[in-house]
Design an enzyme around this catalytic site. Structure first.
Site, PDB file in Angstrom:
ATOM      1  N   ARG A   1       0.832  -1.190   0.000  1.00  0.00           N
ATOM      2  CA  ARG A   1       0.000   0.000   0.000  1.00  0.00           C
ATOM      3  C   ARG A   1       0.874   1.250   0.000  1.00  0.00           C
ATOM      4  O   ARG A   1       2.034   1.232   0.421  1.00  0.00           O
ATOM      5  CB  ARG A   1      -0.918   0.006   1.222  1.00  0.00           C
ATOM      6  CG  ARG A   1      -0.195   0.231   2.530  1.00  0.00           C
ATOM      7  CD  ARG A   1      -1.088  -0.054   3.737  1.00  0.00           C
ATOM      8  NE  ARG A   1      -2.286   0.745   3.711  1.00  0.00           N
ATOM      9  CZ  ARG A   1      -3.473   0.306   4.127  1.00  0.00           C
ATOM     10  NH1 ARG A   1      -3.595  -0.930   4.580  1.00  0.00           N
ATOM     11  NH2 ARG A   1      -4.522   1.096   4.106  1.00  0.00           N
TER      12      ARG A   1
ATOM     13  N   ALA B   1       6.628  -2.281  -4.614  1.00  0.00           N
ATOM     14  CA  ALA B   1       6.712  -1.498  -3.385  1.00  0.00           C
ATOM     15  C   ALA B   1       5.694  -0.358  -3.366  1.00  0.00           C
ATOM     16  O   ALA B   1       4.979  -0.104  -4.343  1.00  0.00           O
ATOM     17  CB  ALA B   1       8.127  -0.953  -3.219  1.00  0.00           C
ATOM     18  N   HIS B   2       5.665   0.356  -2.242  1.00  0.00           N
ATOM     19  CA  HIS B   2       4.660   1.399  -2.034  1.00  0.00           C
ATOM     20  C   HIS B   2       4.789   2.541  -3.039  1.00  0.00           C
ATOM     21  O   HIS B   2       5.876   2.920  -3.463  1.00  0.00           O
ATOM     22  CB  HIS B   2       4.744   1.957  -0.604  1.00  0.00           C
ATOM     23  CG  HIS B   2       6.062   2.565  -0.253  1.00  0.00           C
ATOM     24  ND1 HIS B   2       6.958   1.963   0.585  1.00  0.00           N
ATOM     25  CD2 HIS B   2       6.644   3.730  -0.624  1.00  0.00           C
ATOM     26  CE1 HIS B   2       8.026   2.723   0.722  1.00  0.00           C
ATOM     27  NE2 HIS B   2       7.851   3.808  -0.012  1.00  0.00           N
ATOM     28  N   ASN B   3       3.612   3.056  -3.427  1.00  0.00           N
ATOM     29  CA  ASN B   3       3.483   4.214  -4.313  1.00  0.00           C
ATOM     30  C   ASN B   3       3.978   3.983  -5.740  1.00  0.00           C
ATOM     31  O   ASN B   3       4.150   4.938  -6.500  1.00  0.00           O
ATOM     32  CB  ASN B   3       4.188   5.440  -3.730  1.00  0.00           C
ATOM     33  CG  ASN B   3       3.445   6.020  -2.541  1.00  0.00           C
ATOM     34  OD1 ASN B   3       3.786   5.721  -1.391  1.00  0.00           O
ATOM     35  ND2 ASN B   3       2.426   6.815  -2.794  1.00  0.00           N
TER      36      ASN B   3
ATOM     37  N   SER C   1       7.851   4.146  -5.307  1.00  0.00           N
ATOM     38  CA  SER C   1       7.597   5.382  -6.061  1.00  0.00           C
ATOM     39  C   SER C   1       8.140   5.360  -7.478  1.00  0.00           C
ATOM     40  O   SER C   1       8.338   6.415  -8.089  1.00  0.00           O
ATOM     41  CB  SER C   1       8.165   6.594  -5.313  1.00  0.00           C
ATOM     42  OG  SER C   1       7.548   6.724  -4.047  1.00  0.00           O
TER      43      SER C   1
END
Length: 329
Positions: free
Chosen positions: A220, A241-243, A261
């Site tokens: 998330r 991974a996140h974002n 990201s």
């Protein structure tokens, strides 16, 4: 399921050459074809098996001209490989549970909303205020947290874990062990050298027609959303991974890892064990060969890259020839 050559020709828009009443009840590779089985021939290097196959039915291209007698009944189609893919999908769809059933050993709540013909297996859990679309199959031992949205015609295999607040589109397949929405790897260093956890309050949004492999994890976002676009295919044991944002129709093979990201474009292809650093942008139609390592932006579309760090695949192969030559001296 028993299929006749006549039915197959109708289904696949082909023609029968031989006994239209020939029957097959199982699939087999052309080299393993036996009586009662259905095989297909699409790769020229397997042509020798056409003349030795004992399969009852063989799907071939319309343009195929046998050089020797052929025992199976032939179903000629425009493209044998595409036809067998369509046939496997047809057969799989017929085998799916298409009836409404909620096991008494599953758990859900008054605020949970189910569409039509939802299958909910034993020991599964669907949280408060979660919505599940029509014809979705939730197998045994699946966890879906509160406030989730699960689309229509999805399949969630045993052991899938979906954290609260996640959004799953229509026609999504999540294989066993997939985890959607775990916290990302976010930690801030303290003055004493220890680490402080950074909370993640975002979610994961998965588009339509996506397939996620077994034991793959999608984290998330810290804020906002990790996004998986429409038509994406992710193999087993991958890590998003996140974002991150994964563009539409991108595919990635097993053990690929993408750090936080990073934005991946549309129609990209990643081989096995590709690793991509964080906060990067990957252009549309990028192909990264197996074990490729990406440490910088890829801004030019349509490149084929190899190595770690990645460079143009043709340049890499020239360099490799020199490495190999040097090693032999």
């Amino acid at each position: 399921m028993e299929l006749t050559a006549k039915f197959l020709a109708q289904l696949l828009k082909g023609t029968v050459e031989g006994d239209e009443n020939a029957k097959a009840s199982k699939f087999a590779k052309i080299e393993h074809g036996k009586a009662g089985s259905l095989s297909f021939f699409a790769n020229p290097k397997y042509e020798s098996y056409v003349y030795t196959s004992e399969a009852s039915i063989l799907i071939v291209d319309r343009t195929f001209e046998p050089k020797q007698p052929v025992r199976p009944t032939l179903v000629r189609v425009d493209n044998a490989y595409s036809a067998i893919a369509d046939l496997l999908k047809y057969t799989a769809d017929k085998q799916k549970k298409a009836r409404r059933h909620r096991s008494l050993r599953a758990r859900w709540f008054l605020s949970t909303r189910f569409g039509k013909k939802v299958y909910l297996g034993a020991f599964s859990y669907v949280g408060h205020h979660t919505r599940v679309g029509d014809n979705t199959i939730i197998h045994e031992h699946v966890y879906i947290g509160d406030n989730c949205t699960i689309g229509k015609n999805c399949i969630l295999y045993p052991g899938v874990r979906i954290y609260p607040g996640m959004v799953i589109g229509d026609n999504v397949i999540l294989h066993s062990g997939a985890v959607i929405g775990a916290d990302g790897f976010g930690n801030a260093p303290r003055e004493d050298g220890s680490w402080e956890k950074i909370e993640h309050l975002g979610n994961v949004i998965i588009g339509n027609d996506v397939e996620i492999g077994a034991n793959t994890t999608i984290d998330r976002a810290q804020m906002e959303s990790t996004i998986i676009g429409n038509g994406v295919r992710i193999d087993n044991l991958c890590m998003i991974a996140h974002n991150c944002i994964i563009g539409d129709h991108t595919v990635m093979a097993a053990q690929t890892g993408i750090a936080g990201s990073t934005e991946v474009g549309k129609y990209c292809i990643f081989g096995g064990q590709v690793g991509i650093a964080g906060h990067l942008k990957i252009a549309d139609h990028t192909t990264i060969c197996a074990q490729g390592g990406v440490i910088g932006h890829i801004r030019k579309e349509g490149q084929v890259l190899l190595g770690s760090p990645v460079i143009d695949a043709k340049q890499y192969m020239k360099a490799y020839a020199l490495f190999k030559q040097a090693a032999q001296q």
